[in-house]
Design a protein around this motif. Structure first.
Motif, short mmCIF file in Angstrom:
data_model
loop_
_atom_site.label_atom_id
_atom_site.label_comp_id
_atom_site.label_asym_id
_atom_site.label_seq_id
_atom_site.Cartn_x
_atom_site.Cartn_y
_atom_site.Cartn_z
N ALA A 137 0.82 -1.22 0.00
CA ALA A 137 0.00 0.00 0.00
C ALA A 137 0.86 1.27 0.00
O ALA A 137 0.37 2.35 -0.36
N ASN A 138 2.11 1.13 0.38
CA ASN A 138 2.98 2.32 0.39
C ASN A 138 3.81 2.45 -0.88
O ASN A 138 4.72 3.27 -0.95
N GLN A 195 -8.84 1.10 -11.75
CA GLN A 195 -7.86 2.07 -11.25
C GLN A 195 -6.89 1.42 -10.25
O GLN A 195 -7.33 0.68 -9.35
N PRO A 196 -5.58 1.70 -10.37
CA PRO A 196 -4.67 1.24 -9.32
C PRO A 196 -5.03 1.88 -7.99
O PRO A 196 -5.64 2.95 -7.96
N ALA A 197 -4.67 1.21 -6.90
CA ALA A 197 -4.97 1.76 -5.57
C ALA A 197 -4.17 3.05 -5.37
O ALA A 197 -3.09 3.22 -5.93
N LEU A 221 0.37 0.11 10.90
CA LEU A 221 0.19 0.68 9.56
C LEU A 221 -1.25 1.16 9.44
O LEU A 221 -2.18 0.46 9.85
N ASN A 222 -1.39 2.33 8.88
CA ASN A 222 -2.73 2.88 8.68
C ASN A 222 -3.11 2.70 7.21
O ASN A 222 -2.69 3.49 6.36
N ILE A 223 -3.86 1.64 6.94
CA ILE A 223 -4.15 1.32 5.53
C ILE A 223 -5.65 1.17 5.32
O ILE A 223 -6.35 0.55 6.13
N ASN A 224 -6.10 1.78 4.25
CA ASN A 224 -7.53 1.71 3.91
C ASN A 224 -7.75 0.50 3.00
O ASN A 224 -7.22 0.44 1.89
N ILE A 253 -6.37 -2.81 -2.38
CA ILE A 253 -7.58 -3.43 -2.94
C ILE A 253 -7.57 -4.91 -2.56
O ILE A 253 -6.58 -5.62 -2.78
N VAL A 254 -8.67 -5.37 -1.97
CA VAL A 254 -8.71 -6.73 -1.41
C VAL A 254 -9.84 -7.54 -2.03
O VAL A 254 -11.00 -7.11 -2.04
N ALA A 255 -9.48 -8.74 -2.52
CA ALA A 255 -10.50 -9.73 -2.90
C ALA A 255 -10.72 -10.58 -1.66
O ALA A 255 -9.83 -11.36 -1.27
N PRO A 256 -11.86 -10.42 -0.99
CA PRO A 256 -12.03 -11.04 0.33
C PRO A 256 -12.27 -12.55 0.27
O PRO A 256 -13.08 -13.02 -0.53
N LEU A 257 -11.54 -13.27 1.09
CA LEU A 257 -11.72 -14.71 1.26
C LEU A 257 -11.68 -14.98 2.76
O LEU A 257 -10.80 -14.47 3.45
N PRO A 258 -12.62 -15.77 3.29
CA PRO A 258 -12.67 -15.93 4.75
C PRO A 258 -11.72 -17.01 5.26
O PRO A 258 -11.65 -18.12 4.72
N LEU A 259 -10.99 -16.66 6.33
CA LEU A 259 -10.22 -17.67 7.07
C LEU A 259 -11.19 -18.65 7.72
O LEU A 259 -12.31 -18.26 8.08
#
Ligand SMILES: NC(=O)C1=CN([C@@H]2O[C@H](COP(=O)(O)OP(=O)(O)OC[C@H]3O[C@@H](n4cnc5c(N)ncnc54)[C@H](O)[C@@H]3O)[C@@H](O)[C@H]2O)C=CC1
Ligand SMILES: NCC(=O)COP(=O)(O)O
Length: 330
Positions: A30-31, A69-71, A56-59, A77-83
């Motif tokens: 993210a940085n 669009q790139p982040a 870390l302060n990350i949105n 940018i997260v494609a969510p998958l559950p643990l």
């Protein structure tokens, strides 16, 4: 519709073993402002916890396939998958083995369907996946299976050296039997083709290691060179391939040989990779040749002891992303 050509590439980054440094490295992305849309496959709650731990302060932004669009800096940018189970850094849990496999399946299917232009993999813990009851030797073999590709080739590259492997993850006692004329010929064809097509090398020169000490010493230290390797090299040389060897692996890795070479073909994992990692650990990339999708990876493992500490280096991940971007732009 993919984002290839002159468009911004879209890459899926698999965060890998949740208890390892993969999630940390993804957060560090993210940085970095890169000319690609990076989509991280991970459990958002895991990323949030790890970000708090690393201060870390990350949105975190949920992946939207319509948005290319790139982040922005500070955004992931997260494609969510559950643990399956909550995760403590450094403590692996076989209950989360399937999560890692689901992540890889999501990424490779997305590449096959054109949702992503390529995949970049964070480190997985092979033992944990096996402990979860799923036989798993590595991404390389898993991705070959998922894409129904009969043969792929593992190659690691760093500044000034590329090392490909004739065999991948198998017990040492099985290596000699796995090097058949057919498999070796196929590996060399894939290597030669991808060096030309993906790396733009018109006439690749490949140094081929022997299997035995001193490349068999004329048959007195093993006969695989005489019975398998030399006949295959002779056959392929007649087709015009520039192949040197079989050369003794202990003397091959010196500047005299390497100066003009485009790649080394080692016969097994620990014949070639220690040299590559000694030269470039942390700044190397693992590339799967022969796959119908682009896949690059970090050169390191899960480094469980560093998870959550903020001390892991993202350099290899950045190198892997860079290679993937270059290959997409081809
Ligand atoms: N691409 C992948 O998925 C790979 C996975 N592995 C898996 O990783 C697990 C652990 O393997 P190990 O042999 O212990 O190798 P490792 O790479 O995890 O650790 C070796 C040493 O390098 C350090 N290290 C690794 N990555 C680092 C980074 N980014 N920044 C700073 N230091 C780093 C570690 O702290 C440790 O001292 C195994 O289960 C293995 O199968 C190993 C290699 C590649
Ligand atoms: N030593 C590199 C390695 O084993 C990585 O294997 P893979 O998971 O990329 O197949």
């Amino acid at each position: 519709m993919t984002n290839s050509g002159t468009h911004t590439p879209r890459l899926i980054i698999t965060s890998g073993e949740p208890a390892g440094i993969g999630p940390d490295l993804c957060l560090m992305l993210a940085n970095h402002s890169l000319p690609a849309q990076l989509v991280v496959a991970a459990d958002p709650e895991l990323l949030s916890q790890r970000a708090r731990q690393m201060k870390l302060n990350i949105n975190l932004k949920t992946f939207n396939p319509e948005d290319h669009q790139p982040a922005r800096t500070g955004e992931l940018i997260v494609a969510p998958l559950p643990l399956s189970q909550p995760c403590t850094p450094g403590q692996t849990d076989p209950a989360n083995g399937q999560y890692v496999l689901d992540m890889l399946s999501y990424a490779v299917q997305g590449c096959m369907e054109g949702l992503f232009d390529g995949m970049v993999t964070g480190p997985v813990h092979k033992e944990v996946i096996n402990n979860a009851g799923v036989p798993f030797t590595g991404h390389t073999e898993f991705l070959a299976e998922q894409t129904h590709t009969r043969k792929v080739v593992m190659m690691l590259a760093t500044e000034g050296l590329r090392v490909a492997l004739a065999t991948t993850h198998l017990p040492l006692r099985d290596v000699a039997d796995a090097i058949t004329p057919e498999s070796l010929e196929e590996v060399i064809r894939i290597l030669n083709r991808d060096l030309k097509n993906k790396f733009g090398i018109a006439e690749p020169e490949v140094l081929v290691c022997g299997l035995n000490p001193h490349a068999g010493e004329g048959g007195h230290l093993g006969r695989e060179e005489i019975e398998v390797i030399i006949p295959v090299l002779d056959k392929l040389r007649q087709e015009g391939m520039n192949l040197k060897g079989p050369l003794p692996a202990d003397t091959l890795f010196n500047p005299n040989y390497l100066e003009s070479a485009d790649a080394v073909l080692a016969m097994y994992h620990d014949q070639g990779l220690p040299v590559l990692k000694f030269k470039g650990f942390g700044k190397a990339v693992n590339i799967t040749l022969g796959l119908p999708v682009i896949r690059t990876s970090v050169d390191h493992g899960t480094a469980l002891e560093l998870a959550g500490s903020g001390k892991a280096s993202p350099d290899s991940l950045l190198t892997a992303i860079d290679y993937a971007m270059q290959t997409v732009k081809g």
